[in-house]
Design a protein around this motif. Structure first.
Motif, PDB file in Angstrom:
ATOM      1  N   ALA A  76      -4.536   5.228   1.230  1.00  0.00           N
ATOM      2  CA  ALA A  76      -4.660   3.766   1.239  1.00  0.00           C
ATOM      3  C   ALA A  76      -3.718   3.135   2.261  1.00  0.00           C
ATOM      4  N   GLY A  77      -4.208   2.024   2.839  1.00  0.00           N
ATOM      5  CA  GLY A  77      -3.359   1.268   3.757  1.00  0.00           C
ATOM      6  C   GLY A  77      -2.157   0.694   3.030  1.00  0.00           C
ATOM      7  N   GLY A  78      -2.379   0.303   1.781  1.00  0.00           N
ATOM      8  CA  GLY A  78      -1.252  -0.135   0.966  1.00  0.00           C
ATOM      9  C   GLY A  78      -1.139  -1.628   0.741  1.00  0.00           C
ATOM     10  N   VAL A  79      -2.201  -2.409   1.103  1.00  0.00           N
ATOM     11  CA  VAL A  79      -2.106  -3.835   0.771  1.00  0.00           C
ATOM     12  C   VAL A  79      -2.363  -4.009  -0.724  1.00  0.00           C
ATOM     13  N   GLU A 137      -3.474  22.659  -8.079  1.00  0.00           N
ATOM     14  CA  GLU A 137      -4.640  23.556  -7.992  1.00  0.00           C
ATOM     15  C   GLU A 137      -5.220  23.816  -9.382  1.00  0.00           C
ATOM     16  N   THR A 138      -5.182  22.774 -10.200  1.00  0.00           N
ATOM     17  CA  THR A 138      -5.638  22.878 -11.583  1.00  0.00           C
ATOM     18  C   THR A 138      -6.714  21.825 -11.807  1.00  0.00           C
ATOM     19  N   ARG A 139      -7.944  22.297 -11.732  1.00  0.00           N
ATOM     20  CA  ARG A 139      -9.070  21.368 -11.821  1.00  0.00           C
ATOM     21  C   ARG A 139      -9.578  21.307 -13.258  1.00  0.00           C
ATOM     22  N   PHE A 152     -11.451  15.548  -3.251  1.00  0.00           N
ATOM     23  CA  PHE A 152     -11.416  16.111  -4.605  1.00  0.00           C
ATOM     24  C   PHE A 152     -12.088  15.229  -5.662  1.00  0.00           C
ATOM     25  N   ASN A 153     -12.436  14.000  -5.304  1.00  0.00           N
ATOM     26  CA  ASN A 153     -13.018  13.118  -6.324  1.00  0.00           C
ATOM     27  C   ASN A 153     -14.524  13.349  -6.418  1.00  0.00           C
ATOM     28  N   MET A 154     -14.885  14.312  -7.264  1.00  0.00           N
ATOM     29  CA  MET A 154     -16.266  14.791  -7.358  1.00  0.00           C
ATOM     30  C   MET A 154     -17.002  14.248  -8.582  1.00  0.00           C
ATOM     31  N   GLY A 177      -4.853   8.598   8.143  1.00  0.00           N
ATOM     32  CA  GLY A 177      -4.868   7.622   7.042  1.00  0.00           C
ATOM     33  C   GLY A 177      -6.101   6.734   7.121  1.00  0.00           C
ATOM     34  N   ASP A 178      -5.865   5.417   7.045  1.00  0.00           N
ATOM     35  CA  ASP A 178      -7.009   4.491   7.028  1.00  0.00           C
ATOM     36  C   ASP A 178      -7.420   4.054   8.441  1.00  0.00           C
ATOM     37  N   GLN A 179      -6.832   4.664   9.480  1.00  0.00           N
ATOM     38  CA  GLN A 179      -6.995   4.124  10.843  1.00  0.00           C
ATOM     39  C   GLN A 179      -8.360   4.400  11.500  1.00  0.00           C
ATOM     40  N   GLY A 230      -7.865   3.713 -13.397  1.00  0.00           N
ATOM     41  CA  GLY A 230      -8.142   3.815 -11.959  1.00  0.00           C
ATOM     42  C   GLY A 230      -9.620   3.640 -11.650  1.00  0.00           C
ATOM     43  N   GLU A 231     -10.060   4.359 -10.626  1.00  0.00           N
ATOM     44  CA  GLU A 231     -11.458   4.240 -10.187  1.00  0.00           C
ATOM     45  C   GLU A 231     -12.437   4.543 -11.317  1.00  0.00           C
ATOM     46  N   MET A 232     -11.974   5.247 -12.341  1.00  0.00           N
ATOM     47  CA  MET A 232     -12.883   5.648 -13.432  1.00  0.00           C
ATOM     48  C   MET A 232     -13.222   4.512 -14.382  1.00  0.00           C
ATOM     49  N   SER A 259     -10.129  -6.947  -0.908  1.00  0.00           N
ATOM     50  CA  SER A 259      -9.223  -5.884  -0.463  1.00  0.00           C
ATOM     51  C   SER A 259      -7.902  -5.939  -1.221  1.00  0.00           C
ATOM     52  N   GLY A 260      -7.310  -4.772  -1.409  1.00  0.00           N
ATOM     53  CA  GLY A 260      -6.003  -4.692  -2.055  1.00  0.00           C
ATOM     54  C   GLY A 260      -6.040  -4.676  -3.570  1.00  0.00           C
ATOM     55  N   THR A 261      -7.253  -4.590  -4.148  1.00  0.00           N
ATOM     56  CA  THR A 261      -7.350  -4.649  -5.613  1.00  0.00           C
ATOM     57  C   THR A 261      -7.284  -3.262  -6.241  1.00  0.00           C
TER      58      THR A 261
HETATM   59  C1  LIG Z   1      -8.795   4.962   3.560  1.00  0.00           C
HETATM   60  C2  LIG Z   1      -8.521   4.163   2.312  1.00  0.00           C
HETATM   61  C3  LIG Z   1      -7.786   2.974   2.405  1.00  0.00           C
HETATM   62  C4  LIG Z   1      -7.535   2.224   1.251  1.00  0.00           C
HETATM   63  N1  LIG Z   1      -6.735   1.120   1.350  1.00  0.00           N
HETATM   64  C5  LIG Z   1      -6.391   0.448   0.215  1.00  0.00           C
HETATM   65  C6  LIG Z   1      -5.437  -0.608   0.242  1.00  0.00           C
HETATM   66  O1  LIG Z   1      -4.864  -0.930   1.287  1.00  0.00           O
HETATM   67  N2  LIG Z   1      -5.178  -1.253  -0.923  1.00  0.00           N
HETATM   68  C7  LIG Z   1      -5.755  -0.904  -2.112  1.00  0.00           C
HETATM   69  O2  LIG Z   1      -5.480  -1.519  -3.145  1.00  0.00           O
HETATM   70  N3  LIG Z   1      -6.635   0.119  -2.173  1.00  0.00           N
HETATM   71  C8  LIG Z   1      -6.952   0.809  -1.052  1.00  0.00           C
HETATM   72  N4  LIG Z   1      -7.814   1.858  -1.126  1.00  0.00           N
HETATM   73  C9  LIG Z   1      -8.426   2.168  -2.435  1.00  0.00           C
HETATM   74  C10 LIG Z   1      -7.428   2.908  -3.304  1.00  0.00           C
HETATM   75  O3  LIG Z   1      -6.909   3.989  -2.578  1.00  0.00           O
HETATM   76  C11 LIG Z   1      -8.081   3.407  -4.583  1.00  0.00           C
HETATM   77  O4  LIG Z   1      -8.669   2.343  -5.257  1.00  0.00           O
HETATM   78  C12 LIG Z   1      -7.032   4.023  -5.497  1.00  0.00           C
HETATM   79  O5  LIG Z   1      -6.212   4.891  -4.777  1.00  0.00           O
HETATM   80  C13 LIG Z   1      -7.669   4.784  -6.628  1.00  0.00           C
HETATM   81  O6  LIG Z   1      -6.635   5.386  -7.378  1.00  0.00           O
HETATM   82  P1  LIG Z   1      -6.975   6.444  -8.486  1.00  0.00           P
HETATM   83  O7  LIG Z   1      -5.650   6.902  -8.986  1.00  0.00           O
HETATM   84  O8  LIG Z   1      -7.984   5.936  -9.429  1.00  0.00           O
HETATM   85  O9  LIG Z   1      -7.713   7.637  -7.699  1.00  0.00           O
HETATM   86  P2  LIG Z   1      -7.119   8.670  -6.669  1.00  0.00           P
HETATM   87  O10 LIG Z   1      -5.916   8.176  -5.991  1.00  0.00           O
HETATM   88  O11 LIG Z   1      -8.247   9.104  -5.806  1.00  0.00           O
HETATM   89  O12 LIG Z   1      -6.659   9.890  -7.564  1.00  0.00           O
HETATM   90  C14 LIG Z   1      -7.580  10.776  -8.167  1.00  0.00           C
HETATM   91  C15 LIG Z   1      -6.844  12.069  -8.447  1.00  0.00           C
HETATM   92  O13 LIG Z   1      -7.630  12.929  -9.265  1.00  0.00           O
HETATM   93  C16 LIG Z   1      -7.593  14.247  -8.724  1.00  0.00           C
HETATM   94  N5  LIG Z   1      -8.761  14.959  -9.268  1.00  0.00           N
HETATM   95  C17 LIG Z   1     -10.077  14.745  -9.030  1.00  0.00           C
HETATM   96  N6  LIG Z   1     -10.822  15.559  -9.817  1.00  0.00           N
HETATM   97  C18 LIG Z   1      -9.963  16.283 -10.566  1.00  0.00           C
HETATM   98  C19 LIG Z   1     -10.122  17.263 -11.579  1.00  0.00           C
HETATM   99  N7  LIG Z   1     -11.317  17.683 -11.996  1.00  0.00           N
HETATM  100  N8  LIG Z   1      -9.000  17.804 -12.149  1.00  0.00           N
HETATM  101  C20 LIG Z   1      -7.752  17.420 -11.749  1.00  0.00           C
HETATM  102  N9  LIG Z   1      -7.562  16.482 -10.794  1.00  0.00           N
HETATM  103  C21 LIG Z   1      -8.640  15.911 -10.226  1.00  0.00           C
HETATM  104  C22 LIG Z   1      -7.533  14.021  -7.238  1.00  0.00           C
HETATM  105  O14 LIG Z   1      -7.109  15.153  -6.552  1.00  0.00           O
HETATM  106  C23 LIG Z   1      -6.532  12.871  -7.196  1.00  0.00           C
HETATM  107  O15 LIG Z   1      -5.215  13.345  -7.313  1.00  0.00           O
HETATM  108  C24 LIG Z   1      -8.061   2.651  -0.009  1.00  0.00           C
HETATM  109  C25 LIG Z   1      -8.772   3.839  -0.090  1.00  0.00           C
HETATM  110  C26 LIG Z   1      -8.986   4.606   1.045  1.00  0.00           C
HETATM  111  C27 LIG Z   1      -9.731   5.913   0.910  1.00  0.00           C
END
Ligand SMILES: Cc1cc2nc3c(=O)[nH]c(=O)nc-3n(C[C@H](O)[C@H](O)[C@H](O)COP(=O)(O)OP(=O)(O)OC[C@H]3O[C@@H](n4cnc5c(N)ncnc54)[C@H](O)[C@@H]3O)c2cc1C
Length: 496
Positions: free
Chosen positions: A50-53, A176-178, A240-242, A281-283, A459-461, A472-474
């Protein structure tokens, strides 16, 4: 490795949401483990790319000072604007076509400032986003887009700060623990089954927090849920986000929620690699299209480039690029706006052509009908309103008249050589479909909307917040807000 481990709380994932959940669970005085599918080198999920905003609600400089150090000089010479709760709600509702879940978005907005302060208390360092989100107006640094703060070091910095806090707190991390399935007896979740370096392992726990991202890295699921063509998108972040966490939860009867056919996707270098590259990164993104034109293979424009600040259109326009023949678009600028292009236009790995006239540029735009491109630019130039002044720090209303699609703001003629064009495709960031949760505890609900004992997610889930588009930034802020809630809920349940 031992085939069986026992903890109070197991958190799946090691991105921002997972780290916030693990730290919050640990604050409840329980033993916490994190499972990360990636190696330590590749760990950190999308958060690390993430860019980090960071978008959070603030009304005054006083609010910002809860999050970051600001010198008297910075305060005197800057106009930080506001992102009041009302403005944050308005943006979320407007961009999601009024579909965002009222309870979840209220939680996000009202807890965003205190969560930023909490992140700071865990060691995260925030700074004003001078580089990408501000401009000089009458000698004052004016911030626009309602997000003046970013995390120092970007998403990678955030993960590093929280990782340090997790180490200090004694949280054990298994790399490395899925995680592959939940241990569920039909009434309660008792842990997680996983594959660790090819070996099966069980992690028994009183509570499990799933924070392992969406399904953006899975081309088969993208095609299945987002639609045909989405398998062709580049992945902006982690490979890894499958969709593992979503699958595991759905298998035991969790309720799916939100915009399962929707995602966040942006313009991304056409020849970027299949997955994100942490060194770049995000560039690979190209977010300054608001100052130029987006051109498809037919040589035509296809969106209103100036509908709003990029913060409010970029997450949707990647999908618009994907819909174009060949899944690409050229971004075309003249030299008047060169100084306004973001830093990502000046990186080494960039697909760019330059010419001294539009006619000379046309044949260099690989895959584009050159004659139609020249015609499009002429028609566009003729449609630009000359009587409105250009101002990149506000929605200036400098628009076109009589071309389709219109350009609503920042419409200047393309008339000053040299002309630069950048080839982009669609880069997917994350998927919007998720699980239904209880907003007070972060507990996952089943298809009858009853909490599933022992199961939490963050998180994303989390489904239901984002539909069609995204401010952006949410992502990082919502990951932290709901990560904290889920971790606290999981920790309290494990202690009870
Ligand atoms: C290029 C880019 C730029 C972005 N810029 C911004 C920004 O500036 N501001 C902002 O707010 N958001 C930004 N985002 C969005 C932000 O990164 C995501 O919304 C946020 O990081 C999601 O966090 P998360 O913890 O839910 O998921 P993630 O950070 O993706 O973490 C998921 C974790 O789960 C692990 N995982 C997956 N499957 C398994 C499994 N079966 N077993 C064990 N581990 C597993 C992965 O390896 C990872 O560690 C950006 C995203 C990208 C890709």
């Amino acid at each position: 490795m031992d085939p069986l481990h026992t903890f109070d709380v197991v958190v799946v994932g090691k991105g921002n949401a997972a780290l916030c959940a693990a730290l919050s669970a640990r604050d409840q005085g329980v033993r916490v483990a994190m499972l990360e599918a990636a190696t330590e080198d590749e760990s950190g999920g999308n958060s690390r790319f993430a860019g980090g905003v960071m978008r959070f609600a603030y009304e005054s400089v006083g609010d910002l000072k809860q999050v970051t150090e600001l010198t008297d000089d910075e305060i005197a010479t800057s106009d930080f604007g506001t992102n009041t709760r009302e403005e944050y709600f308005d943006d979320l509702y407007r961009l999601t076509s009024y579909r965002t879940d009222a309870d979840l978005s209220e939680t996000l907005v009202t807890k965003s400032l205190e969560t930023m302060a909490w992140l700071r208390s865990k060691g995260a360092r925030f700074v004003p986003n001078y580089g990408r989100q501000s401009g000089l107006v009458d000698g004052k640094r004016k911030f626009f887009g309602r997000l003046p703060i970013e995390v120092s070091g970007g998403g990678a910095g955030l993960v590093q700060y929280l990782d340090g806090a997790a180490r200090k707190a004694g949280i054990e991390v298994f790399y490395e623990t899925r995680a592959t399935s939940l241990i569920y007896d039909g009434a309660k979740v008792h842990g997680v089954r996983a594959q660790c370096k090819g070996e099966p392992v069980e992690f028994r726990a009183r509570s499990v927090v799933l924070a392992c991202g969406g399904f953006e890295a899975n081309p088969e699921w993208r095609t299945r849920y987002l639609g045909p063509g989405w398998e062709l998108a580049k992945v902006r972040g982690s490979r890894f986000n499958m969709g593992d966490g979503l699958r595991m939860a759905l298998e035991i009867g969790a309720a799916p929620y939100g915009n399962w056919s929707g995602c966040h996707a942006t313009g991304w270098d056409r020849y970027a690699p299949e997955f994100g590259d942490v060194n770049v990164g995000d560039q690979f993104q190209k977010h300054s299209y608001i100052f130029g034109l987006l051109i498809n293979s037919s040589g035509r424009r296809f969106v209103d480039e100036g509908w709003d600040f990029h913060s409010f259109t970029y997450a949707k326009y990647g999908g618009e690029v994907l819909k174009q023949p060949g899944q690409f678009a050229w971004q075309v600028f003249d030299s008047k706006v060169k100084n306004l292009l973001r830093s990502e236009y000046r990186i080494k790995f960039v697909t760019k052509v330059t010419a001294n006239s539009i006619e000379e540029l046309a044949p260099q735009l690989e895959g584009v009908d050159p004659a139609q491109f020249v015609k499009t630019v002429r028609e566009y130039n003729a449609a630009v309103r000359d009587d409105v002044k250009f101002d990149h720090t506000v929605k200036d209303g400098k628009c076109t008249v009589g071309v389709e699609p219109p350009k609503s703001n920042w419409a200047q003629k393309l008339d000053t050589p040299p002309f630069d064009a950048y080839a982009t495709t669609c880069g997917i960031t994350f998927t919007f479909g998720g699980l239904r949760i209880d907003r007070e505890s972060g507990q996952v609900l089943n298809v009858h909307f009853h909490p599933i004992p022992g199961l939490y997610c963050a998180g994303e889930m989390v489904g239901g917040l984002f539909y069609f588009n995204y401010p952006s930034g949410t992502g990082l802020v919502s990951g932290a807000v709901f990560g904290r809630i889920a971790g606290t809920g999981a920790g309290q349940a494990a202690r009870a």
